[in-house]
Design an enzyme around this catalytic site. Structure first.
Site, mmCIF file in Angstrom:
data_model
loop_
_atom_site.group_PDB
_atom_site.id
_atom_site.type_symbol
_atom_site.label_atom_id
_atom_site.label_comp_id
_atom_site.label_asym_id
_atom_site.label_seq_id
_atom_site.Cartn_x
_atom_site.Cartn_y
_atom_site.Cartn_z
ATOM 1 N N LYS A 51 -8.313 10.735 16.069
ATOM 2 C CA LYS A 51 -8.199 11.833 15.094
ATOM 3 C C LYS A 51 -8.220 11.280 13.661
ATOM 4 O O LYS A 51 -8.972 11.721 12.812
ATOM 5 C CB LYS A 51 -6.899 12.590 15.320
ATOM 6 C CG LYS A 51 -6.387 13.377 14.112
ATOM 7 C CD LYS A 51 -5.120 14.119 14.385
ATOM 8 C CE LYS A 51 -3.899 13.651 13.688
ATOM 9 N NZ LYS A 51 -3.744 13.734 12.280
ATOM 10 N N ARG A 78 -3.536 17.525 6.125
ATOM 11 C CA ARG A 78 -3.276 16.402 5.231
ATOM 12 C C ARG A 78 -4.541 15.658 4.837
ATOM 13 O O ARG A 78 -4.714 15.270 3.693
ATOM 14 C CB ARG A 78 -2.310 15.441 5.945
ATOM 15 C CG ARG A 78 -2.020 14.148 5.213
ATOM 16 C CD ARG A 78 -0.981 14.321 4.187
ATOM 17 N NE ARG A 78 -0.659 13.068 3.534
ATOM 18 C CZ ARG A 78 -0.030 13.014 2.361
ATOM 19 N NH1 ARG A 78 0.323 14.108 1.740
ATOM 20 N NH2 ARG A 78 0.240 11.859 1.810
ATOM 21 N N PRO A 105 3.758 12.156 -1.155
ATOM 22 C CA PRO A 105 3.035 12.078 -2.435
ATOM 23 C C PRO A 105 1.676 11.407 -2.275
ATOM 24 O O PRO A 105 1.414 10.764 -1.247
ATOM 25 C CB PRO A 105 3.957 11.223 -3.300
ATOM 26 C CG PRO A 105 4.755 10.426 -2.332
ATOM 27 C CD PRO A 105 4.900 11.257 -1.093
ATOM 28 N N ILE A 106 0.816 11.575 -3.276
ATOM 29 C CA ILE A 106 -0.476 10.860 -3.229
ATOM 30 C C ILE A 106 -0.692 10.098 -4.540
ATOM 31 O O ILE A 106 -1.822 9.911 -4.999
ATOM 32 C CB ILE A 106 -1.653 11.821 -2.935
ATOM 33 C CG1 ILE A 106 -1.793 12.895 -3.999
ATOM 34 C CG2 ILE A 106 -1.533 12.466 -1.577
ATOM 35 C CD1 ILE A 106 -3.155 13.601 -3.890
ATOM 36 N N ASP A 107 0.407 9.623 -5.118
ATOM 37 C CA ASP A 107 0.318 8.887 -6.384
ATOM 38 C C ASP A 107 -0.531 7.618 -6.279
ATOM 39 O O ASP A 107 -1.230 7.240 -7.225
ATOM 40 C CB ASP A 107 1.723 8.533 -6.886
ATOM 41 C CG ASP A 107 2.512 7.765 -5.841
ATOM 42 O OD1 ASP A 107 2.723 8.300 -4.737
ATOM 43 O OD2 ASP A 107 2.871 6.597 -6.084
ATOM 44 N N GLN A 108 -0.537 6.985 -5.122
ATOM 45 C CA GLN A 108 -1.326 5.753 -4.962
ATOM 46 C C GLN A 108 -2.825 6.058 -4.880
ATOM 47 O O GLN A 108 -3.651 5.284 -5.376
ATOM 48 C CB GLN A 108 -0.879 4.994 -3.701
ATOM 49 C CG GLN A 108 0.564 4.528 -3.764
ATOM 50 C CD GLN A 108 0.832 3.626 -4.963
ATOM 51 O OE1 GLN A 108 0.197 2.587 -5.106
ATOM 52 N NE2 GLN A 108 1.732 4.051 -5.836
ATOM 53 N N ILE A 119 8.710 4.774 7.733
ATOM 54 C CA ILE A 119 7.553 5.341 7.024
ATOM 55 C C ILE A 119 7.881 6.702 6.428
ATOM 56 O O ILE A 119 7.609 6.959 5.248
ATOM 57 C CB ILE A 119 6.339 5.481 7.990
ATOM 58 C CG1 ILE A 119 6.072 4.185 8.739
ATOM 59 C CG2 ILE A 119 5.119 5.994 7.222
ATOM 60 C CD1 ILE A 119 5.518 3.053 7.924
ATOM 61 N N ARG A 121 -3.916 20.521 16.651
ATOM 62 C CA ARG A 121 -4.539 19.874 15.499
ATOM 63 C C ARG A 121 -5.001 18.469 15.848
ATOM 64 O O ARG A 121 -5.930 17.953 15.276
ATOM 65 C CB ARG A 121 -3.531 19.782 14.338
ATOM 66 C CG ARG A 121 -3.275 21.087 13.616
ATOM 67 C CD ARG A 121 -2.420 20.869 12.392
ATOM 68 N NE ARG A 121 -2.944 19.748 11.617
ATOM 69 C CZ ARG A 121 -2.163 18.862 10.985
ATOM 70 N NH1 ARG A 121 -0.864 18.967 11.052
ATOM 71 N NH2 ARG A 121 -2.707 17.880 10.304
#
Ligand code: EPZ
Length: 419
Positions: free
Chosen positions: A22, A93, A123-126, A328, A398
């Site tokens: 997936k 996501r 978050p997706i700051d990286q 994680i 999903r």
């Protein structure tokens, strides 16, 4: 609303064939946007997130043809928009990969802030740090993320933490950039390697995937005109390995890559299972109550967080007391409340949980809180005494293709019932 009705308890015995990964497919499908051509992708899992992604690509101008339920041909010569539909991208996501792919292909991308399993802060700051290092301007307003760049220039990027999504997304944005990009402190999951292999098959120049540093030499164009087969899903394979342990069964797991599962194999051996690997088969059998172990989830090649809830079921009926440390995600123990309803004795606090093993679980109605928790509750229902009803199947659908059929072929008494 559908539910799964499971009559326990059953020893699972027989053979199961693993589907394509997936988390590889959900990156490879948007990666086709980088190709000014046609490509064919085989061994694609037939799951709802894949279907949503195909609908999104069609709205952006791609032409998609399903040759079989698991093989599709994608024509991305004519991309008409770089603004993805917000209502669709907020459903899962992996929609964030559209940012890297569209930024790389069009120099412009707009995506709804991604949804997906509720595992705590995601978050997706990286990702944004990587795009900005390549010269993009990124803005997050009113629930959407917009990235623009007149031209993307290769750069050296050090990720602050190991991130699967950021590793893949920055790789996508770098493939057509001018010059060389080096990404340090990257994730090494099998699906990272698979995405890099796919892109290289289509004409990219990516080295080091699967190590701590990935180097991408930007190329002018990806031509495609090739076929690629998605890597087998190591999380699905691990799910069935743990199901064999927990049910004291005997399962031959076909179409998987043993070296992607070394940490899982090590742990279930510690718990008393027997494992033998031959080619792309893993044979797992167990004829005793699992022994207690302690587990800490880590980025690959550590014990995968996506198998934490499944191994939690085996620990809940093991001899003795075990501890899981989830390193994680902030909130990945919601399933333990459902197992406690079934008679488990688990105390979860923050990123740790203590499992006091009990002899048996007892069936009752339970609610999947995320994709992998759903798979765990199915295993719990199979090993429990009595009837278990698993709700919130949308989570499970999903990420697992025909999961009840696969378990039924192993002897589980499991039916999908529409309420
Ligand atoms: C991917 O999520 C998977 N999803 C998850 O699988 C999996 O649990 C996770 O990787 C870890 O293996 C897909 O591939 C679609 P991360 P992702 O970026 O990319 C933090 C499943 O069940 N972080 O590796 O979102 C983050 O909060 C799903 O198949 C930042 O702080 O995970 C987390 O604590 C569930 N900033 C850690 O890093 C960032 O910019 C790892 O996240 C990115 C991540």
């Amino acid at each position: 609303m559908d539910k799964l009705v499971i009559e326990g308890s059953t020893r699972l015995c027989g053979e199961v064939e693993i589907s394509g990964a997936k988390n590889a497919a959900l990156a490879i499908i948007p990666a086709t946007l980088l190709i000014n051509g046609v490509c064919t992708i085989d061994n694609v899992p037939n799951i709802s997130d894949v279907k949503i992604y195909c609908d999104i690509l069609k709205e952006l101008g791609a032409v998609i043809k399903w040759n079989t339920p698991n093989e599709l041909t994608v024509d991305t010569r004519n991309i008409t928009s770089s603004r993805a539909p917000v209502e669709k991208t907020s459903k899962f996501r992996a929609s964030y990969y559209l940012l890297g792919a569209l930024l790389g292909r069009c120099g412009d991308a707009q995506v709804g802030i991604p949804g997906g399993c509720n595992l705590g802060a995601r978050p997706i700051d990286q990702h944004i740090k990587g795009f900005e290092a390549l010269g993009a301007n990124v803005e997050t307003t009113k629930g959407t993320i917009t990235a623009t760049a007149s031209r993307l220039k290769g750069s050296s990027i050090y990720l602050d933490m190991v991130s699967v999504g950021a590793t893949i997304n920055v790789m996508l944005a770098s493939v057509l950039a001018e010059g060389t990009t080096t990404i340090d402190n990257v994730a090494k999951e099998p699906h990272i390697v698979d995405v890099a292999n796919f892109l290289n098959t289509m004409g990219a120049d990516i080295r080091g995937a699967g190590t701590d540093v990935i180097k991408i030499n930007g190329v002018k164009e990806l031509k495609g005109n090739a076929t690629y087969s998605v890597v087998p899903d190591q999380i699905e394979a691990g799910t069935f390995m743990i199901a064999a342990l927990a049910s004291k069964g005997d399962i031959n797991i076909k179409n998987c890559v043993a070296e992607h599962l070394e940490f899982v194999t090590a742990k279930i051996l510690e718990m008393g299972a027997n494992v033998s690997c031959e080619g792309d088969n893993i044979h797992v059998w167990c004829n005793k109550r699992p022994s207690k172990v302690n587990i800490k989830t880590l980025p690959h090649p550590g014990f995968p967080t996506d198998l934490q809830s499944q191994i939690g079921v085996a620990l809940s009926i093991s001899e003795g007391t075990s501890i899981i440390n989830e390193s994680i995600w902030d909130s990945r123990f919601q399933y333990t409340a459902e197992l406690n309803k079934m008679g488990a004795k688990i105390i979860a606090q923050g990123k740790s949980a203590v499992f006091e093993g009990v002899e048996k679980l007892y069936g009752c109605p339970v609610y999947a809180t995320d994709l992998r928790a759903g798979a765990a509750l199915i295993i719990a229902g199979i090993i429990a005494n009595g009837t278990t009803e698993v709700y919130n199947l949308n989570h499970i659908d999903r990420g697992y293709e025909n999961i009840e059929e696969k378990f039924r072929k192993l002897g589980a008494k499991i039916q999908r019932v529409s309420e």
